[in-house]
Design an enzyme around this catalytic site. Structure first.
Site, PDB file in Angstrom:
ATOM      1  N   HIS A 148      37.411  44.144  29.600  1.00  0.00           N
ATOM      2  CA  HIS A 148      36.961  45.436  30.230  1.00  0.00           C
ATOM      3  C   HIS A 148      36.098  45.330  31.418  1.00  0.00           C
ATOM      4  O   HIS A 148      35.749  46.287  32.199  1.00  0.00           O
ATOM      5  CB  HIS A 148      36.316  46.285  29.028  1.00  0.00           C
ATOM      6  CG  HIS A 148      34.798  45.969  28.672  1.00  0.00           C
ATOM      7  ND1 HIS A 148      34.712  45.097  27.632  1.00  0.00           N
ATOM      8  CD2 HIS A 148      33.662  46.053  29.143  1.00  0.00           C
ATOM      9  CE1 HIS A 148      33.520  44.939  27.437  1.00  0.00           C
ATOM     10  NE2 HIS A 148      32.809  45.553  28.303  1.00  0.00           N
ATOM     11  N   ASP A 178      40.076  41.561  24.440  1.00  0.00           N
ATOM     12  CA  ASP A 178      38.984  41.848  25.251  1.00  0.00           C
ATOM     13  C   ASP A 178      38.521  40.384  25.613  1.00  0.00           C
ATOM     14  O   ASP A 178      37.255  40.332  26.043  1.00  0.00           O
ATOM     15  CB  ASP A 178      37.808  42.490  24.556  1.00  0.00           C
ATOM     16  CG  ASP A 178      36.926  43.249  25.761  1.00  0.00           C
ATOM     17  OD1 ASP A 178      37.148  43.421  27.112  1.00  0.00           O
ATOM     18  OD2 ASP A 178      35.527  43.489  25.315  1.00  0.00           O
ATOM     19  N   SER A 249      27.957  42.425  28.833  1.00  0.00           N
ATOM     20  CA  SER A 249      29.384  42.218  28.489  1.00  0.00           C
ATOM     21  C   SER A 249      29.831  41.062  29.111  1.00  0.00           C
ATOM     22  O   SER A 249      29.850  40.935  30.351  1.00  0.00           O
ATOM     23  CB  SER A 249      30.230  43.243  28.686  1.00  0.00           C
ATOM     24  OG  SER A 249      29.839  44.508  27.944  1.00  0.00           O
TER      25      SER A 249
END
Length: 512
Positions: A148, A178, A249
């Site tokens: 993402h 992911d 992230s």
């Protein structure tokens, strides 16, 4: 005064005794207990020095079409000026002072044909899209991050801790896990050490390095709160209380040995910020995905074409499964490997290639990690006994919408008189029509005409099809009545029910 003095002496004596007893007790404590009392908080400074150079900042850029600028206006705006002011806007072709015009002369009159001009390409402008983190996987420039983080990015820029910046090439991204891998043209880079996820323990200290809110090289720490945490995603996550915020992230989760054990991926939040619950992708799963991305640019996963659900404790006990385990098959896709192997709605898959299915999410993970074309063994619990089925794994494909059951008319089925046993459960049933049998690919069953009292409380509805009572199949009303008659009405009666293409168990409990 004497009492006070004596009391003081007494208290002093008691204090000394207490110290003596405490000392004696301390000498008798196990060594491990004494060590536990003298433990100090961990020092992360050496870990930061060791792993910090391997953590990178990832900045993504997207290109968007730019509206006409630099004094130019699009044709709609020019037409607006012509209609309401009788002349082109200032600076436009034909306007006073504009190209092709002279001071004081009117512009192009209204209604005049527009000159044919060659279409100019619409310019693009670069806009910052987001900031994330990543870490160096290999010394020759492979970097791992979240899918993402790089999704829909026109360009990916990687900045090393020494401030060198590289334009990265996207090797591949897998949305299901992911995980993404990008490549920069550099050598001799400090790669991370990969840890053994099986040795990770709940309660041990871990550390994260990343770029929360764009603040590069930020270090946070905490403990492992849980392992194998299901959040509805494809992978089981590592749950921690490490402070993770937007921008973290893709960064590494590091154990006290300086090894990466996970990729920080998600947080639980009601405000958008950190609330004490963070999730990381286990590094063993991430490495498996990254190897596939580096080899072929995509991840190939297996599928068997079944829709599954959990098995409740009450259902497990009522059908003789014992404990709540396995994956309840709600439906089987037509033409799928599961259908070809003989899997039926209502089956409970308890093992895959000998590996126990403790909860429903275990099955798609095991099947997904199996190479398409492989012959595997499914162990299913059906009608009170276990059965092994051989299934050939197919490759996963985009989800298809569930096929609707046809509403076409058919002759009304023969309605049988409702027995006292069925009435006591709140049920009235009839034979299943041939067209509906064909549509649902069923050999038998009975259709519910009315469901009241206990049946309604169990969630049964008109139109549902009853396939089994307990572990006894029912092909018609007669078999249904026999099975209901033999059931112990003082206990919950378990029915296997088909609703459309979905199968489920329902428990009709005795009235109190």
């Amino acid at each position: 005064m004497m009492f006070y003095a004596e009391g003081t002496k007494l208290r002093a004596s008691l204090f000394v005794c207490a110290m003596v007893v405490a000392g004696a007790t301390a000498s008798l404590l196990p060594v491990t207990s004494v060590q536990a009392q003298t433990r100090t908080l961990p020092d992360f400074t050496d870990l930061v020095d060791q792993v910090g150079p391997s953590v990178v900042n990832i900045r993504t850029i997207e290109k968007v079409a730019q509206r006409a600028g630099n004094g130019e206006m699009d044709e709609e705006m020019q037409e607006f000026f012509r209609r309401f002011f009788g002349q082109p806007p200032p600076g436009a072709p034909g306007a006073p002072g504009g190209p092709g015009g002279t001071p004081g002369t009117p512009g192009t009159p209204r209604g005049a044909p527009k000159p044919n001009r060659p279409q100019q390409p619409v310019p693009e402008e670069e806009r910052p899209r987001g900031v994330g983190s990543g870490f160096i996987l290999t010394a020759d420039g492979y970097v791992m991050t979240n899918a993402h983080v790089v999704e829909d990015a026109s360009e990916v820029m990687v900045t090393l801790p020494d401030k060198r910046e590289f334009k990265a090439k996207l090797i591949g991204a897998d949305k299901r896990s992911d995980v993404a891998v990008v490549k920069i043209e550099a050598t001799g880079l400090p790669a991370v050490k990969v840890g053994d996820i099986t040795k990770l323990r709940v309660g041990e200290w871990v550390m994260a390095i990343g770029s929360p809110f764009g603040l590069e090289n930020t270090v946070t720490a905490g403990i492992v709160s849980a392992k194998q945490r299901d959040t509805g995603e494809y992978l089981p996550f590592i749950q921690t209380d490490v402070a993770i915020n937007p921008g973290n992230s893709g960064g590494p989760l590091i154990n006290m040995r300086g090894e990466v054990v996970g990729i920080n991926s998600q947080i639980y939040s009601r405000s958008g910020g950190f609330m004490g619950i963070s999730f990381a992708i286990p590094i063993d799963e991430a490495i498996r995905v990254s190897d596939a991305l580096r080899t072929s640019g995509r991840v190939s996963r297996g599928r068997i074409g079944v829709q599954i659900d959990q098995v409740s404790k009450d259902v497990a006990e009522s059908i003789g499964l014992g404990k709540a385990q396995g994956a309840l098959v709600r439906s089987v896709e037509a033409g799928s490997p599961g259908e070809k192997a003989g899997v039926e709605p209502g089956d409970i898959i308890t093992k895959f290639d000998g590996k126990a299915i403790d909860k429903p999410s275990d099955l798609p993970r095991l099947v997904g990690n199996t190479k398409p074309g492989t012959k595997s063994t499914l162990t299913v619990f059906r009608r009170g006994s276990a059965k092994d089925l051989t299934v050939t794994i197919a490759e996963i494909e985009p989800d298809k919408p569930a096929k609707r059951v046809s509403d076409k008319e058919e002759p009304a089925p023969k309605v049988a008189p409702t027995s006292a046993a069925a009435k006591s459960l709140g049920l009235a049933v009839s034979e299943l029509g041939d067209a509906q049998k064909k549509e649902l690919k069923l050999k038998g069953g009975v259709k519910i005409d009315t469901a009241t009292e206990g049946a309604a409380r169990a969630g049964l509805k008109e139109g549902d099809v009853i396939l089994a009572v307990g572990n006894s199949e029912v092909g018609n009303v007669h078999e249904f009545e026999n099975a209901i008659g033999k059931a112990d009405k003082s206990k919950a009666v378990t029915l296997l029910v088909r609703r459309g293409e979905w199968a489920q168990y329902a428990l009709i409990r005795p009235a109190r």
